[in-house]
Enzyme design. Structure first.
Site, PDB file in Angstrom:
ATOM      1  N   THR A 108       0.864  -1.180   0.000  1.00  0.00           N
ATOM      2  CA  THR A 108       0.000   0.000   0.000  1.00  0.00           C
ATOM      3  C   THR A 108       0.897   1.225   0.000  1.00  0.00           C
ATOM      4  OG1 THR A 108      -1.787  -1.116   1.184  1.00  0.00           O
ATOM      5  CG2 THR A 108      -1.785   1.288   1.241  1.00  0.00           C
ATOM      6  N   LYS A 183      -7.622   1.595  -2.636  1.00  0.00           N
ATOM      7  CA  LYS A 183      -7.227   1.134  -1.299  1.00  0.00           C
ATOM      8  C   LYS A 183      -7.309   2.253  -0.270  1.00  0.00           C
ATOM      9  CE  LYS A 183      -5.421  -1.243   2.073  1.00  0.00           C
ATOM     10  NZ  LYS A 183      -4.128  -1.931   2.073  1.00  0.00           N
ATOM     11  N   LYS A 258      -0.752   4.765   8.645  1.00  0.00           N
ATOM     12  CA  LYS A 258      -0.064   4.979   7.369  1.00  0.00           C
ATOM     13  C   LYS A 258      -1.067   5.178   6.235  1.00  0.00           C
ATOM     14  CE  LYS A 258       1.982   2.155   3.824  1.00  0.00           C
ATOM     15  NZ  LYS A 258       2.362   0.774   3.477  1.00  0.00           N
TER      16      LYS A 258
END
Length: 320
Positions: A108, A183, A258
């Site tokens: 990611t 995502k 994150k």
């Protein structure tokens, strides 16, 4: 194809796969590829992770670049975009591969970094797909991950057999970087939802409402969501949730911090009024830097409860 009157499906193609990043996510993913009959050459900076992968049939490689030599497909699962780009450009991963190798990055990372990775792969004569995942460690272990893919139709079709071996669903989201875009948008929803569910449980505690009663109502009403029904932030209502094992991570709080940081940066860059997303990013950043560093992201309920404790005590409510 028919044999003796019966329809016989062709045997799936056996591929040689290079896999870099064999941690809590990558290790199980690589193991599923081995179980599906593929040859997997793996590498990880952690000797322990590499040894664990070897026990599942992954063949240890001497370096990241060594996994790419002779591979049909190279999969990476790394912490951040800078690691992916350094591996591609500076550490010889692209240079070591045969022309036309497919590079699938399941990390990611920032959308811009994903697009830069695509460009670097194309410049080196390769194909690329960004394919981050949703489902956490549990999904990686159970092969139920959802893959969000960005890149060409041909690249997605080429990767599909491997994605199906590692997960339950793969969605082609669009052009290079679209998988990463999906995502971070999805995880912004998840982060906000978990905070909302946690705040509701703490509010319920202050009002003398049991966890089970609130769950039974919300799980069959308009409050129903994944953060409630699968990853419930309080112990009891969902026995398999991290709350029932002292918030040992499925999806660790620092990873949520994150992802929300990436979403917040994208929102600011795009001029999007994402007030809740920005606030969720701030809350998870603080939680991950403190008590939540080694906890599941649902453990944020504890931080909310601690800040609310004086009010709860004044109302005579016990807090688990």
């Amino acid at each position: 194809m028919r044999a003796g009157g019966a329809v016989v499906s062709p045997a799936p193609e056996t591929l040689t796969v290079g896999f870099v990043g064999l941690g809590r996510m990558g290790g199980p993913m690589a193991a599923h590829l081995v179980a599906a009959g593929h040859r997997v050459l793996g590498y990880d900076l952690s000797a322990g992770s590499l040894a664990a992968a070897a026990r599942t049939g992954v063949e240890p490689a001497a370096s990241a670049a060594a996994t790419a030599a002779g591979a049909d497909v190279v999969i990476t699962m790394l912490p951040a975009g800078r690691h992916v780009l350094a591996l591609y450009r500076d550490e010889g991963l692209l240079a070591a591969a045969r022309p036309g190798t497919l590079f699938v990055d399941c990390s990611t990372i920032d959308v811009a970094d994903a697009r830069a990775a695509h460009e670097a792969a194309a410049a080196a004569g390769h194909q690329a797909l960004d394919a981050p995942v949703s489902g956490g460690v549990t999904g990686a272990e159970a092969a139920t991950l959802t893959f969000m893919a960005g890149g060409g139709e041909a690249e997605f079709a080429r990767a599909a057999p491997l994605l199906s071996a590692m997960g339950g669903k793969a969605v082609h989201c669009g052009a290079p970087g679209a998988g990463q875009a999906a995502k971070i948008c999805n995880n912004m929803i998840l982060g906000i939802s978990m905070i909302a569910v946690s705040e509701a449980f703490v509010l319920g505690e202050s009002l003398g409402l049991s966890h089970q009663a609130l769950y039974d109502v919300a799980a069959t009403s308009s409050g129903q969501c994944w953060a409630l029904s699968v990853n419930c932030p309080v112990p009891g209502p969902v026995p398999g949730s991290p709350a029932g094992r002292d918030y040992r991570p499925g999806f660790a709080a620092p990873l949520m911090a994150k992802d929300l940081g990436l979403a917040a940066a994208a929102a600011r860059a795009g001029g999007v009024d994402a007030e809740l997303g920005l606030r969720a990013a701030e809350m998870y950043a603080a939680f991950a830097e403190g008590a939540g560093a080694a906890q599941d992201f649902s453990g944020i309920v504890r931080a909310i409860r601690e800040r609310s404790a004086p009010t709860a005590e004044q109302n005579g409510t016990s807090t688990p």
